[in-house]
Design an enzyme around this catalytic site. Structure first.
Site, short mmCIF file in Angstrom:
data_model
loop_
_atom_site.label_atom_id
_atom_site.label_comp_id
_atom_site.label_asym_id
_atom_site.label_seq_id
_atom_site.Cartn_x
_atom_site.Cartn_y
_atom_site.Cartn_z
N HIS A 268 0.88 -1.18 0.00
CA HIS A 268 0.00 0.00 0.00
C HIS A 268 0.91 1.23 0.00
O HIS A 268 1.63 1.46 -0.96
CB HIS A 268 -0.92 -0.11 1.22
CG HIS A 268 -2.05 0.87 1.29
ND1 HIS A 268 -2.45 1.63 0.23
CD2 HIS A 268 -2.89 1.19 2.32
CE1 HIS A 268 -3.47 2.39 0.60
NE2 HIS A 268 -3.76 2.15 1.87
N HIS A 307 -2.48 -2.44 -9.88
CA HIS A 307 -3.40 -1.83 -8.93
C HIS A 307 -4.65 -2.67 -8.86
O HIS A 307 -5.08 -3.22 -9.88
CB HIS A 307 -3.74 -0.39 -9.37
CG HIS A 307 -4.28 0.44 -8.27
ND1 HIS A 307 -5.59 0.40 -7.91
CD2 HIS A 307 -3.66 1.29 -7.41
CE1 HIS A 307 -5.77 1.21 -6.89
NE2 HIS A 307 -4.60 1.76 -6.56
N ASP A 363 2.69 5.35 -7.24
CA ASP A 363 3.96 5.27 -6.51
C ASP A 363 5.17 5.07 -7.39
O ASP A 363 6.29 5.11 -6.90
CB ASP A 363 3.89 4.13 -5.48
CG ASP A 363 3.03 4.54 -4.31
OD1 ASP A 363 3.09 5.72 -3.95
OD2 ASP A 363 2.30 3.70 -3.79
N1 CMC Z 1 4.62 -7.15 -10.58
C1 CMC Z 1 4.49 -8.35 -11.21
N2 CMC Z 1 3.33 -9.02 -11.30
C2 CMC Z 1 2.25 -8.45 -10.73
C3 CMC Z 1 2.32 -7.22 -10.07
C4 CMC Z 1 3.56 -6.57 -10.01
N3 CMC Z 1 3.68 -5.38 -9.41
N4 CMC Z 1 1.09 -6.90 -9.58
C5 CMC Z 1 0.29 -7.92 -9.95
N5 CMC Z 1 0.99 -8.84 -10.62
C6 CMC Z 1 0.46 -10.08 -11.24
C7 CMC Z 1 0.22 -11.15 -10.18
O1 CMC Z 1 1.36 -11.98 -10.02
C8 CMC Z 1 -0.96 -11.88 -10.75
O2 CMC Z 1 -0.48 -12.73 -11.79
P1 CMC Z 1 -1.07 -14.23 -11.93
O3 CMC Z 1 -2.54 -14.04 -12.20
O4 CMC Z 1 -0.31 -14.80 -13.06
O5 CMC Z 1 -0.81 -14.89 -10.61
C9 CMC Z 1 -1.79 -10.78 -11.41
O6 CMC Z 1 -0.84 -9.76 -11.77
C10 CMC Z 1 -2.87 -10.19 -10.51
O7 CMC Z 1 -2.24 -9.76 -9.30
P2 CMC Z 1 -2.91 -9.71 -7.87
O8 CMC Z 1 -1.86 -9.82 -6.82
O9 CMC Z 1 -4.04 -10.70 -7.82
O10 CMC Z 1 -3.55 -8.26 -7.88
P3 CMC Z 1 -4.13 -7.51 -6.63
O11 CMC Z 1 -5.24 -6.69 -7.14
O12 CMC Z 1 -4.43 -8.45 -5.51
O13 CMC Z 1 -2.90 -6.61 -6.16
C11 CMC Z 1 -1.41 -4.84 -5.88
C12 CMC Z 1 -2.80 -5.26 -6.38
C13 CMC Z 1 -1.30 -3.30 -5.96
C14 CMC Z 1 -1.25 -5.25 -4.41
C15 CMC Z 1 -0.34 -5.50 -6.77
O14 CMC Z 1 -0.48 -5.11 -8.12
C16 CMC Z 1 1.08 -5.22 -6.27
O15 CMC Z 1 1.57 -5.93 -5.40
N6 CMC Z 1 1.78 -4.17 -6.86
C17 CMC Z 1 3.07 -3.80 -6.39
C18 CMC Z 1 2.94 -2.95 -5.14
C19 CMC Z 1 2.48 -1.56 -5.45
O16 CMC Z 1 2.99 -0.89 -6.33
N7 CMC Z 1 1.50 -1.06 -4.65
C20 CMC Z 1 1.02 0.30 -4.74
C21 CMC Z 1 -0.40 0.38 -5.13
S1 CMC Z 1 -0.86 2.07 -5.55
C22 CMC Z 1 -0.80 2.90 -4.05
C23 CMC Z 1 -1.90 2.52 -3.15
O17 CMC Z 1 -3.08 2.77 -3.48
O18 CMC Z 1 -1.61 1.98 -2.08
#
Ligand code: CMC
Length: 428
Positions: A268, A307, A363
């Protein structure tokens, strides 16, 4: 039969149910009537991470993740970032309308009158270890404010609530600046409310008794826009925590300490800090292909990408990219920018990221700007918190004024053991 219903057939019993639809949503409690036996609990939905569950009706922030749209109270984020100020946006979020000139002047005046913190709080910050993470200091200090302002418990009194809102918005930059000065071993600079909200913040961070000290207007403006971009983002993790704690009728400081703790996590608000660590670890553009291979093997995440809601370019990331160039004109360019730009270029043309709709989020560039402005990495989530505090407060007020809201208390699917008898320790 009304069209605004959902027909459900329970194939276990062949019974039919008509569930009302409002705003493309059904009330989860309507499912409770679906039972096999009369004494069953009834049906529930299972939604870890609340990916498809609306926990409230809100009039504050609108996001269309597929189209990359973000609006506060109907106003596009692009217009607010360009034409408004952070304190005006905070007013808009909390009260629902843009203020008149008179209302805005009074709002700013009240907030800037609350920038001083209790000396006990300053002493408390001094008692942390020299290398304490400023987010840990921020979380603890916000919680401690609840002990200094016990009347804040009167959460149903709008006047008392408003006073805490002035206090929180006024004092948070001071706490953040003191946490920073503590970390670098310098005496605290007490607030100077004539310098404006972000100008005063920069002054408290940087002033070193120079006779010619002046706040750089480009940096103060950049920070103000960054605060606007982070001000609210509807029901994200930390805001949900603010609402969950608020729903138990805790005072706003206690609720906000929880929200800030949620923001601390690397998925986050800690993500901008994680982006910087990642860019430093990559170290050089030539190392990017090997890093991307590790991402695709799921060994690491590309921080600052992806996201839960945006499945398109995060509109905030676009605005931030523009600010980055204005800041670099003052500070000189940041070598990590080249790595970031190349990472973005590769990711936007790579099947792995395209398929998963992974775009840069807010970010990805904010950390590079903060670093160019001289902030140490662990201050980044604190800066996020300063902006987001306005959104937390707006959502908290909306929660308290919403007669449909009740204490947050989700259900579970129990999969543990059935009843069994306790065995004394010497017989196990
Ligand atoms: N790098 C590589 N792969 C990713 C990433 C990433 N940053 N984010 C998602 N994926 C892949 C993930 O491995 C999954 O692939 P598969 O279906 O093959 O297993 C797919 O994309 C869906 O990911 P998810 O984890 O189910 O998505 P989510 O909606 O649960 O997670 C998130 C959202 C923001 C936690 C995630 O994208 C992440 O960890 N990003 C990196 C951390 C980040 O930049 N966070 C800041 C968010 S913006 C500020 C805020 O609002 O807090």
């Amino acid at each position: 039969m009304s069209k605004d219903t959902l027909s459900i057939t329970d194939n276990r019993t062949d019974r039919q149910y008509e569930i009302p639809i409002e705003y493309d949503t059904i009330r989860a409690l309507e499912l409770r009537q679906i039972k096999v036996k009369e004494d069953d609990f009834g049906m529930m939905t299972y939604d870890p991470g609340y990916t498809n569950t609306a926990s409230c009706k809100s009039r504050i922030t609108f996001i269309d993740g597929a189209k990359g749209i973000l609006r506060y109270r109907g106003y596009p984020i692009e217009q607010l970032a360009e034409q408004s100020t952070f304190l005006e946006v905070a007013y808009l979020l909390i009260f629902g309308e843009l203020p008149s000139k008179k209302e805005l002047d009074y709002w700013v005046y009240r907030i800037m009158r609350h920038t001083y913190i209790h000396e006990n709080l300053a002493d408390m910050i001094k008692s942390f270890r020299y290398d304490a993470h400023p987010m840990g200091i921020l979380v603890s200090t916000i919680a401690a404010m609840s002990t200094l302002h016990p009347e804040a418990k009167q959460i149903h009194d709008p006047q008392v609530r408003l006073k805490q809102i002035w206090r929180i918005l006024g004092k948070l930059p001071t706490v953040a600046a003191f946490a920073y000065r503590h970390r670098i071993g310098r005496p605290y600079n007490y607030p100077n409310s004539t310098l404006g909200y972000t100008g005063n913040f920069l002054y408290m961070l940087d002033y070193m008794n120079q006779s010619d000290y002046e706040v750089n207007p480009v940096l103060a403006k950049a920070l103000d826009v960054l605060f606007i971009l982070h001000a609210d983002h509807e029901q994200n993790c930390s805001t949900s925590v603010m609402r969950a704690i608020g729903s138990s009728h805790a005072d706003p400081y206690s609720a906000m300490a929880g929200a800030a703790a949620a923001l601390y996590g690397p998925l986050h608000g800690g993500a901008n800090e994680a982006v910087l660590r990642m860019l430093n670890e990559i170290g050089d553009v030539k190392n990017i292909p090997a890093f991307m291979e590790r991402v695709k093997k799921r060994e690491v995440r590309l921080m600052g990408f992806g996201h839960r809601v945006y499945k398109n370019y995060d509109p905030r990331a676009k605005i931030i990219k523009k600010i980055a160039h204005q800041v670099f004109e003052v500070t000189g360019t940041n070598p990590l920018l080249d790595i970031a730009l190349e990472l973005e270029r590769i990711a936007l043309s790579d099947e792995y990221f395209i398929e998963r709709k992974l775009y840069p989020n807010v970010d990805f560039y904010s950390g590079i700007i903060y670093q160019a402005m001289g902030f140490p990495t662990d201050m980044f989530p604190v800066l996020f918190a300063l902006g987001r505090a306005s959104g937390w407060l707006a959502q908290w007020v909306e929660l308290l004024e919403d007669p449909e809201q009740r204490i947050a208390r989700p259900r579970q699917i129990y999969l543990g053991p059935g009843e069994r008898d306790y065995v004394p320790v010497d017989q196990r």
